[in-house]
Design a protein around this motif. Structure first.
Motif, PDB file in Angstrom:
ATOM      1  N   ILE A  35       3.066   4.247  -0.570  1.00  0.00           N
ATOM      2  CA  ILE A  35       1.850   5.058  -0.630  1.00  0.00           C
ATOM      3  C   ILE A  35       1.851   5.922  -1.887  1.00  0.00           C
ATOM      4  N   SER A  36       3.004   6.519  -2.191  1.00  0.00           N
ATOM      5  CA  SER A  36       3.105   7.358  -3.386  1.00  0.00           C
ATOM      6  C   SER A  36       2.854   6.541  -4.653  1.00  0.00           C
ATOM      7  N   SER A  37       3.435   5.349  -4.720  1.00  0.00           N
ATOM      8  CA  SER A  37       3.273   4.504  -5.911  1.00  0.00           C
ATOM      9  C   SER A  37       1.838   4.022  -6.077  1.00  0.00           C
ATOM     10  N   SER A  38       1.130   3.862  -4.961  1.00  0.00           N
ATOM     11  CA  SER A  38      -0.251   3.388  -5.041  1.00  0.00           C
ATOM     12  C   SER A  38      -1.178   4.427  -5.662  1.00  0.00           C
ATOM     13  N   LEU A  39      -0.712   5.672  -5.758  1.00  0.00           N
ATOM     14  CA  LEU A  39      -1.529   6.752  -6.330  1.00  0.00           C
ATOM     15  C   LEU A  39      -1.012   7.203  -7.691  1.00  0.00           C
ATOM     16  N   LYS A  40      -0.146   6.376  -8.294  1.00  0.00           N
ATOM     17  CA  LYS A  40       0.396   6.696  -9.611  1.00  0.00           C
ATOM     18  C   LYS A  40      -0.138   5.722 -10.657  1.00  0.00           C
ATOM     19  N   THR A  41       0.129   6.032 -11.903  1.00  0.00           N
ATOM     20  CA  THR A  41      -0.114   5.079 -12.976  1.00  0.00           C
ATOM     21  C   THR A  41       1.063   4.103 -13.030  1.00  0.00           C
ATOM     22  N   PRO A  54       2.544  12.166  -7.660  1.00  0.00           N
ATOM     23  CA  PRO A  54       2.089  11.883  -9.025  1.00  0.00           C
ATOM     24  C   PRO A  54       1.484  13.115  -9.686  1.00  0.00           C
ATOM     25  N   GLU A  55       1.473  13.105 -11.021  1.00  0.00           N
ATOM     26  CA  GLU A  55       0.876  14.222 -11.741  1.00  0.00           C
ATOM     27  C   GLU A  55      -0.612  14.332 -11.437  1.00  0.00           C
ATOM     28  N   LYS A  56      -1.261  13.187 -11.313  1.00  0.00           N
ATOM     29  CA  LYS A  56      -2.675  13.147 -10.973  1.00  0.00           C
ATOM     30  C   LYS A  56      -2.918  11.969 -10.040  1.00  0.00           C
ATOM     31  N   LEU A  57      -3.575  12.221  -8.926  1.00  0.00           N
ATOM     32  CA  LEU A  57      -3.826  11.152  -7.959  1.00  0.00           C
ATOM     33  C   LEU A  57      -4.743  10.095  -8.563  1.00  0.00           C
ATOM     34  N   ARG A 244       1.161  -5.051 -12.644  1.00  0.00           N
ATOM     35  CA  ARG A 244       0.628  -3.732 -12.289  1.00  0.00           C
ATOM     36  C   ARG A 244       1.111  -3.349 -10.887  1.00  0.00           C
ATOM     37  N   TYR A 245       2.285  -2.721 -10.820  1.00  0.00           N
ATOM     38  CA  TYR A 245       2.847  -2.341  -9.526  1.00  0.00           C
ATOM     39  C   TYR A 245       1.996  -1.286  -8.832  1.00  0.00           C
ATOM     40  N   ASP A 246       1.270  -0.493  -9.602  1.00  0.00           N
ATOM     41  CA  ASP A 246       0.412   0.507  -8.978  1.00  0.00           C
ATOM     42  C   ASP A 246      -0.711  -0.170  -8.184  1.00  0.00           C
ATOM     43  N   LEU A 247      -1.305  -1.225  -8.745  1.00  0.00           N
ATOM     44  CA  LEU A 247      -2.345  -1.961  -8.021  1.00  0.00           C
ATOM     45  C   LEU A 247      -1.751  -2.756  -6.860  1.00  0.00           C
ATOM     46  N   THR A 248      -0.555  -3.295  -7.067  1.00  0.00           N
ATOM     47  CA  THR A 248       0.117  -4.036  -5.992  1.00  0.00           C
ATOM     48  C   THR A 248       0.382  -3.127  -4.799  1.00  0.00           C
ATOM     49  N   MET A 249       0.857  -1.909  -5.071  1.00  0.00           N
ATOM     50  CA  MET A 249       1.135  -0.967  -3.989  1.00  0.00           C
ATOM     51  C   MET A 249      -0.150  -0.493  -3.314  1.00  0.00           C
ATOM     52  N   ALA A 250      -1.231  -0.371  -4.077  1.00  0.00           N
ATOM     53  CA  ALA A 250      -2.515   0.005  -3.488  1.00  0.00           C
ATOM     54  C   ALA A 250      -3.008  -1.096  -2.553  1.00  0.00           C
ATOM     55  N   ALA A 251      -2.845  -2.359  -2.969  1.00  0.00           N
ATOM     56  CA  ALA A 251      -3.237  -3.473  -2.113  1.00  0.00           C
ATOM     57  C   ALA A 251      -2.360  -3.545  -0.870  1.00  0.00           C
TER      58      ALA A 251
END
Length: 281
Positions: A35-41, A54-57, A244-251
Motif C-alpha cells: 500500500i505504501s509503495s502504491s502511493l510513492k514515485t 512517501p514525501e507526497k501521496l 514501474r513498481y509504483d503502478l504494479t503496487m497500485a494495481a
C-alpha cells in the motif's frame, strides 16, 4: 496461592498477546509495504533511505491504472467478477447436492465413489493444465472465460467440506420429514440446506479468493487484453519495460481490496463453518 496463580495467568495472557501481535504485524508488513509503495514515485519504492510514508501521496498512480487505454482495470474487474460470480454460484449448488448425497443417502458403491472424488485432491492443478489446454482449444473455448469458469464448477474439496458438515446434522430431522412424506429434494432444500449457512459462507469465501486471485489458468487461456483478469493486469504492469513498481503496487492494492472486505464481513460465519465442518467424519 490463588493470587499467585491469577498473576501467573495474567502474565501468560500478556506474553501471548505480545507474541501474537508481533506475528500479526509480520503478516501485515508486506501488505502495508504494498500500500505504501502504491502511493510513492518509482524511485522512492526502493530508495536506500526507506520510509513507510512517501514525501507526497501519489494518487495519480491509481488514476493512471484505472484510466489506462492500454489495459483497462475496469474491464478486468468486471471480467474477474463475472468469472468469480458464476463459479461460486454453480460450485455451491453442485457441491451442496453431492455432499448431501454422500452424507445422507445410502447407495451401493458410495464409499468407492467418494474415495475417487477425494483422490483427485492429490493431483496438482498444474498437471492438468496441458490436457485442459488441448481440450478447450479443440472445443473452441480458447480465449474464452468459460475455460476459466468450468473447472471451478466441480470441486472435490468443496464436496468434502460440505459432506463433513452434513454428517454433523442429526438424522432425526430427516426421519421426521420422511414421516411427513417429504422426498429427498424437499428435505435437502427446505430442511438441511438452510442449516448449512455458515459452511456455505465459508466455502464461498474460499472459492472467491481462489477465483479472484487465479493466475495460471488466465495466463494460459486468455491472451486478448479485453478478456484479461485482474491478475493479468498486475502481471502486465510488472512486465513493463520501465518496470514501474509504483503502478504494479497500485494495481495489486486494487486487487486485494474486495478480498479484504469480503473476509472481514464474513469472518464470523467463516470461522464457524471451518470449525464445525469437521465435527463428524
Amino acid at each position: 496461592m490463588h493470587l499467585g496463580m491469577k498473576k501467573t495467568q495474567q502474565l501468560v495472557a500478556i506474553i501471548k498477546t505480545i507474541v501474537f501481535t508481533a506475528i500479526g504485524l509480520m503478516f501485515l508488513a508486506p501488505l502495508m509495504w504494498m500500500i505504501s509503495s502504491s502511493l510513492k514515485t518509482a524511485p522512492e519504492v526502493f530508495a536506500m533511505d526507506f520510509s513507510w510514508f512517501p514525501e507526497k501521496l501519489q494518487w495519480k498512480n491509481y488514476v493512471k491504472i484505472w484510466t489506462s487505454d492500454e489495459v483497462s482495470m475496469v474491464r478486468a474487474y468486471l471480467n474477474t467478477a463475472w468469472i468469480t460470480g458464476v463459479s461460486i454460484l454453480v460450485q455451491l449448488s453442485f457441491a451442496s447436492m453431492a455432499a448431501y448425497g454422500f452424507a445422507k443417502i445410502n447407495f451401493r458403491g458410495k464409499n468407492v465413489v467418494f474415495f475417487l472424488f477425494l483422490s483427485t485432491m492429490m493431483i496438482p492443478a498444474e498437471v492438468t493444465i496441458i490436457p485442459r489446454y488441448m481440450l478447450f482449444r479443440t472445443i473452441g473455448l480458447y480465449n474464452n472465460h468459460w475455460a476459466i469458469i468450468l473447472p471451478h464448477w466441480f470441486s472435490a474439496t468443496a464436496i468434502f467440506m460440505l459432506r463433513q458438515f452434513y454428517m454433523g446434522l442429526p438424522n432425526d430431522l430427516m426421519e421426521a420429514a420422511k414421516i411427513d412424506g417429504a422426498s429427498h429434494p424437499a428435505i435437502f432444500v427446505r430442511i438441511l440446506l438452510p442449516l448449512t449457512k455458515s459452511a456455505l459462507v465459508s466455502l464461498m469465501v474460499l472459492t472467491f479468493i481462489s477465483c479472484w486471485n487465479e493466475y495460471l489458468s488466465p495466463l494460459i487461456f486468455l491472451t486478448k487484453k479485453n478478456l484479461y483478469t485482474i491478475s493479468q493486469v498486475v502481471r502486465w504492469y510488472l512486465q513493463d519495460e520501465a518496470v514501474r513498481y509504483d503502478l504494479t503496487m497500485a494495481a495489486a492494492t486494487s486487487t486485494v481490496v474486495p478480498v479484504i472486505i469480503l473476509t472481514l464481513c464474513c469472518q464470523k460465519y467463516f470461522v464457524e463453518g471451518i470449525a464445525t465442518s469437521g465435527v463428524k467424519g
